[in-house]
Design an enzyme around this catalytic site. Structure first.
Site, PDB file in Angstrom:
ATOM      1  CB  SER A   1      -0.967   0.099   1.442  1.00 27.68           C
ATOM      2  OG  SER A   1      -1.677   1.032   1.418  1.00 27.68           O
ATOM      3  N   GLY A   2       0.682   2.449  -0.565  1.00 25.23           N
ATOM      4  CA  GLY A   2       1.171   3.572  -0.792  1.00 25.23           C
ATOM      5  C   GLY A   2       2.442   3.670  -2.008  1.00 25.23           C
TER       6      GLY A   2
ATOM      7  CB  THR B   1      -4.247   4.837  -6.919  1.00 24.14           C
ATOM      8  OG1 THR B   1      -4.849   3.868  -6.192  1.00 24.14           O
ATOM      9  CG2 THR B   1      -5.225   5.741  -7.591  1.00 24.14           C
TER      10      THR B   1
ATOM     11  CG  ASN C   1      -1.948   5.449   0.066  1.00 23.44           C
ATOM     12  OD1 ASN C   1      -2.022   6.606  -0.173  1.00 23.44           O
ATOM     13  ND2 ASN C   1      -2.203   4.699  -1.036  1.00 23.44           N
TER      14      ASN C   1
ATOM     15  CB  SER D   1      -5.433   3.194   0.583  1.00 20.87           C
ATOM     16  OG  SER D   1      -5.110   1.867   0.271  1.00 20.87           O
ATOM     17  CB  SER D   2      -7.354   1.609  -4.580  1.00 20.81           C
ATOM     18  OG  SER D   2      -6.961   2.574  -5.413  1.00 20.81           O
TER      19      SER D   2
ATOM     20  N   GLY E   1      -3.786  -2.298  -2.245  1.00 18.07           N
ATOM     21  CA  GLY E   1      -2.469  -2.627  -1.637  1.00 18.07           C
ATOM     22  C   GLY E   1      -2.308  -3.516  -0.472  1.00 18.07           C
TER      23      GLY E   1
ATOM     24  CD  GLU F   1      -2.447  -0.837   4.164  1.00 19.60           C
ATOM     25  OE1 GLU F   1      -1.883  -0.971   5.260  1.00 19.60           O
ATOM     26  OE2 GLU F   1      -2.875   0.077   3.506  1.00 19.60           O
TER      27      GLU F   1
END
Length: 361
Positions: A1-2, A6, A82, A85-86, A321, A323
């Protein structure tokens, strides 16, 4: 993530749209050059058609690009790693003519993280759209949706994490206006947008609904501002809402039995209602976006009712992402498993198969 998935997706889409515009201009210039041979026609002919041509093609490209602010508002959230985050996966299939002009696209979404609605983790936020609407709601909307002077800290679904802002400095109010503009560009009617905002507020008030328990292990829905607002926003009576959340009907061969729920069961029913409303709204949005950018072709690039069309396509995958938390729920397990499986797929086709080619050589 991050890691930037995206953001990279948006860069790729903007790049492809730019190439499409360039192909449109080159194609149009070539057709004009062959159609208007005399100098006077070349000077006077294009003006009337060129603007409409550019507007038509720009609208297709713009609609594809404008799907991002809408889906991010309803499907992205601030996490520990993030700020945008998606919390769902999306696969965008973009189709082009042989000359490189963008003709349409299709979006498929996967595994929206609905558990975030009920249990966002500490130092995280719920979905962006809640904060965006509360920071941007007009006086008329506040009156229409029973919001009065309610703020983000007045709703349990938003206040339980103690986090309301974004660390990246992005304005919720600005993002909300960008989302509304994108919805208009995509083709959402004003009344449809208002209905979606009505559901957003209904979800928030549903998180504030409470129950009273009794000695016989049954419960009742409290008839307070939150419950009355939810009933009104959903277009049902308070009695019907209360019955749906505090009892269930069992149909047998000979009779219908109504079983009353205890407070734990009723609370789970409330959570299920929240997830169902938000999930249905999200699916509706994706469907509306696809109706706008699909351009009457099936997902595999074939025209409906026809043979295989002479188009090329590029697929862009933007996933949630990886996590890891102190407590990982089932949805997070599915997200992490999907992420690992896709990484293995990438490793196989980029590295392992390339290595096979080297060994053959």
């Amino acid at each position: 993530s991050g890691a930037g998935k995206t953001v990279t997706t948006k860069i790729v889409l903007n790049y492809l749209a730019m190439l499409s515009k360039k192909a449109c201009i080159n194609s149009h210039a070539s057709s004009l050059d062959s159609s208007f041979r005399s100098p006077d026609k070349i000077h006077s002919g294009p003006d009337s058609s060129s603007n409409s041509f550019e507007d038509e093609d720009a609208s297709i490209e713009k609609q594809v690009l404008q799907s991002n602010p809408i889906l991010e508002s309803f499907g992205n959230a601030r996490t520990i790693r993030n700020d945008n985050s998606s919390r769902f996966g999306k696969y965008i299939d973009i189709r082009f003519t042989p000359s490189g002009k963008l003709t349409g696209a299709s979006i498929e979404t996967y595994l929206l993280e609905k558990v975030r609605l009920i249990h966002p983790s500490l130092n995280e936020r719920n979905y962006h759209v809640f904060y965006q609407f509360l920071s941007s709601a007009t006086e008329s909307e506040r009156e229409q949706f029973f919001l009065e002077d309610f703020g983000v800290d007045d709703f349990r679904l938003l206040s339980q994490t103690g986090t309301y802002d974004r660390r990246d400095g992005v304005s919720d109010e600005g993002n909300h206006q960008e989302m509304l503009d994108a919805m208009i560009t995509i083709g959402f009617r004003p009344e449809t947008i208002q209905s979606l905002m009505r559901l957003v507020v209904a979800v928030l008030f549903a998180g504030n609904m409470t129950f009273t328990t009794y000695a016989d292990d049954t419960c009742s829905l409290d008839e307070d501002h939150a419950a009355l607002a939810v009933a009104a926003l959903l277009g049902v009576t308070f009695e019907d809402l209360a019955s749906a959340l505090t009892s269930r009907t069992i149909n047998t061969v000979h009779e219908t039995i109504e079983k009353h729920l205890n407070i734990e069961q009723a609370d789970k029913a409330r959570e299920a209602l929240i997830k169902s409303i938000y999930g249905a709204a999200f699916d509706f949005i994706v469907k509306q976006v696809n109706n706008s950018i699909h351009e009457a072709t099936d997902f595999d690039g074939r025209k409906k009712g026809g043979s295989n069309s002479n188009t090329a396509s590029i697929g862009v995958l933007d996933i949630f992402g990886f996590e890891t938390f102190a407590y990982n729920n089932f949805e997070q397990l599915c997200i992490n498993y999907t992420n690992e499986a896709l990484q293995q797929q990438f490793n196989r086709y980029v590295f392992k198969l390339e290595q096979v080619e080297y060994e053959k050589e």
